[in-house]
Design an enzyme around this catalytic site. Structure first.
Site, PDB file in Angstrom:
ATOM      1  CG  HIS A 204      24.688 128.768 -44.164  1.00  0.00           C
ATOM      2  ND1 HIS A 204      24.663 127.421 -43.964  1.00  0.00           N
ATOM      3  CD2 HIS A 204      25.939 129.077 -44.574  1.00  0.00           C
ATOM      4  CE1 HIS A 204      25.853 126.922 -44.251  1.00  0.00           C
ATOM      5  NE2 HIS A 204      26.643 127.902 -44.631  1.00  0.00           N
ATOM      6  CD  GLU A 445      32.844 122.629 -44.972  1.00  0.00           C
ATOM      7  OE1 GLU A 445      32.424 123.569 -44.300  1.00  0.00           O
ATOM      8  OE2 GLU A 445      32.587 122.496 -46.182  1.00  0.00           O
ATOM      9  CG  ASP A 469      29.471 122.862 -42.077  1.00  0.00           C
ATOM     10  OD1 ASP A 469      28.386 122.637 -41.516  1.00  0.00           O
ATOM     11  OD2 ASP A 469      29.581 123.498 -43.129  1.00  0.00           O
TER      12      ASP A 469
HETATM   13  C1  PEP Z   1      32.173 126.595 -42.283  1.00  0.00           C
HETATM   14  O1  PEP Z   1      31.522 125.553 -42.271  1.00  0.00           O
HETATM   15  O2  PEP Z   1      32.858 126.989 -41.325  1.00  0.00           O
HETATM   16  C2  PEP Z   1      32.142 127.472 -43.467  1.00  0.00           C
HETATM   17  C3  PEP Z   1      32.941 128.510 -43.575  1.00  0.00           C
HETATM   18  O3  PEP Z   1      31.214 127.203 -44.422  1.00  0.00           O
HETATM   19  P1  PEP Z   1      29.648 127.510 -44.221  1.00  0.00           P
HETATM   20  O4  PEP Z   1      29.492 128.338 -42.975  1.00  0.00           O
HETATM   21  O5  PEP Z   1      29.191 128.231 -45.431  1.00  0.00           O
HETATM   22  O6  PEP Z   1      29.062 126.156 -44.088  1.00  0.00           O
HETATM   23 MG    MG Z   2      30.719 124.819 -44.123  1.00  0.00          MG
END
Ligand code: PEP
Ligand code: MG
Length: 584
Positions: A204, A445, A469
């Protein structure tokens, strides 16, 4: 480990290699920041100022002590289970001589400023914790960091750091590691670029770095220790290369490349209003991912068709309390208003893993597999209700959609839907308006969800594939850990099969499906996803026009057969070769 090329002379040119997380080239001067959330100035104090510096440190300890006492008796501690225990632990750590006495000794013996002394001691303590065998104890290093952050905040504005003269646009920030919460703070600045020693490209932190739309590199391993404050740097965010003290010729080459990139960017802007369709006229919806309401400005600038993912948990970071229902409502409504009837997909809290509310870390020994996202919300029903009410209230002001992250089990879907029903009832009782037809979607995910999709398409109005994820959980690699970053492979046959299969099953069930993970903004994957049948993408605004250009250049009937072959390929090398052909 990436190679380090360095000559022994101070000021000599050398190059470090990491992973580029966002494009472009930054040229600027190094500014080292600490591992903690606040920037820490480090300077030497005069012998006559030592006593005053010690008093400044003691005042910070006293201030944090009273802050913690206040929080222990506040509503936050009772709103979040376990919070009280954490606050008790933090008070204990603060009173331990390791944090309240040893930094004083450092101030006296090394004549370093209080912040710098504290961070040195924090680095020492966290490295000791990292070596512990017991995973619970190892994780307690986070608590030390959080207490230190409080102390640093308490010292803010009370020091006498020599004024920095460089404008932010000429500064490249160098850190050992930056959390998503750190990164979000940088949205208020205009730095030229970021580089960190740790971190994976879909962590993130990297995602927020990308949304800042400035060059960033992670996984450099040694930048924090090898680069000195004020050294001239080139950060090439496309190649993941950091050049320290470049020679005149290299500098001129990169300046030229940077000008070319800027010219390309300007050209792309003309696509803003172009109809988003392939050469054969198939409409493709390109939406944007945001973290904070202020990001909407950029979303409008690139002409996105809506917000496909609002990572609402960023409203909860870098603060000691939880945002109230009204505060959340105002934030969601601001986005709904600004989007003028275009869809705004608000994801319910995805806290846990690498994002936690200050001082309320419930991540457990293995955060990515722990109490994260919908699991966290179901464990904190009051907090969840507050958010659901705020989102529902905002739905009265635009086309708001609700998206639930990290679903894996049917009972999680049912509990989440029941929580929404309950929130609606409470609003009905109070005669508060909301969109009664609000759509509720789920993120796909977790491989378990992708493999049992029939249930999800039956119960939900739309799906959004979180490839970040999905890849992490399919390949069993922590997306924040740079030591396994090389195993993070979007082209792994298992990943491609799950993505293709999810799109296919959703289309069959007539359930709208999007991809909102980083794959959606990856130019190399656009044709493949179009060939799989995807017609909705959501990505950083900065990537949107590049992807649009690719959509405009693509014919669906031409990409479908090759995409089908790539989706079925068992050999990743073959998949890569076919993908190169698809993109040629
Ligand atoms: C993902 O997991 O692809 C997603 C869009 O959520 P985040 O990156 O916030 O976990
Ligand atoms: Mg995610």
């Amino acid at each position: 480990m990436k190679p380090v090329e360095r000559s022994s002379d101070i000021g000599a040119s050398f190059t470090l290699h990491g992973a580029g997380v966002s494009g472009g080239i930054a040229i600027g001067y190094a500014h080292l920041v600490s591992t903690a959330r606040l920037e820490v100035a480090h300077y030497e104090i005069a012998p006559r100022d030592v006593e005053a510096e010690l008093q400044r440190f003691d005042a910070a300890v006293a201030k944090v002590r009273s802050e913690l006492e206040g929080l222990q008796s506040s509503g936050l501690a009772s709103a979040l289970t376990e919070m009280k225990a954490i606050l008790n632990l933090h008070a204990m750590l603060l009173n331990d001589s390791n944090l309240s006495v040893v930094p004083r000794d450092l101030i006296r013996s090394r004549r370093c400023n209080a912040e710098w002394a504290l961070v040195q001691q924090m680095d020492y303590l966290t490295s000791q914790f990292e070596e512990m065998e017991d995973p619970y104890l190892r994780e307690r290093k986070q608590d030390i960091v959080q207490v230190v952050e409080r102390m640093l905040r308490a010292m803010l504005g009370t020091g006498h750091a020599p004024a920095r003269t460089l404008p932010e646009e000429d500064v490249i920030v160098i850190a050992h590691d930056l959390s998503p919460a750190d990164m979000i703070l940088f949205k208020q600045h205009q730095y030229a670029g970021f580089v960190t020693d740790l971190g994976g490209v879909t962590s993130h932190s990297a995602i927020v770095a990308r949304s800042l739309n400035i060059p960033a590199i992670v996984g450099l391993h040694h930048a924090r220790s090898l680069v000195s404050e004020g050294e001239l740097l080139i950060a090439d965010g496309r190649e993941g290369v950091l050049i320290v003290n470049p020679g005149a010729q290299v500098l001129e080459e990169y300046r030229e490349r940077s000008r070319e990139l800027e010219a390309e960017r300007r050209k792309l802007r003309s696509l803003r209003t172009a109809r988003s369709a392939t050469l054969d006229g198939t409409l493709v919806e390109l939406q944007a991912n945001i973290e904070l309401p202020q990001d909407v400005e950029e979303v409008m600038e690139v002409g996105a068709a809506g917000i496909g993912l609002f990572r609402s948990e960023f409203l909860f970071l870098n603060r000691d309390d939880l945002p109230s229902e009204d505060e959340q409502f105002e934030a969601y409504r601001a986005v709904a208003d600004a989007m003028h009837g275009m869809p705004v997909t608000i994801r319910t809290l995805d806290l846990g893993a690498d994002k936690s509310v200050n001082g309320a870390d419930r991540a457990g020994p293995n955060p990515a597999l722990g109490l994260r996202a919908i699991r966290f919300c179901l464990a904190e029903p009051q907090m969840f209700l507050t958010q659901l009410r705020a989102i529902l209230r905002a739905s009265h002001h635009g086309r708001v959609r609700l998206l639930i992250p990290m679903l894996a089990h049917a009972h999680e879907v049912e509990q989440a839907l029941a929580a929404v029903r309950h929130a609606r009832e409470t609003l009905d009782d109070q005669k508060i308006p909301y969109d009664r037809g609000i759509e509720i979607g789920g993120m796909i995910e977790v491989p378990a969800a992708a493999l049992s999709l029939n249930y999800f398409v039956r119960r939900l109005d739309f799906l959004s594939i979180g490839t970040n994820d999905l890849i992490q959980y399919t390949l069993a690699i922590d997306r924040t850990d740079d030591t396994v970053a090389h195993l993070y492979d979007p082209l792994h046959p298992a990943v491609l099969q799950l993505v293709a299969q999810t799109i296919r099953a959703a289309i069959r069930a007539r359930t709208p499906v999007a991809v909102c993970g980083e794959m959606a903004g990856d130019l190399a994957m656009t044709r493949l996803l179009l060939g799989f049948g995807l017609r909705q993408f959501s990505m950083h605004p900065a990537q949107l026009l590049t992807i649009k250009q690719q959509v405009l250049r693509t014919r669906i009937d031409e990409v479908q057969p090759l995409a089908g072959r790539i989706g079925r390929a068992h050999d990743p090398a073959k998949a890569r070769a076919l993908l190169a052909r698809l993109n040629s």
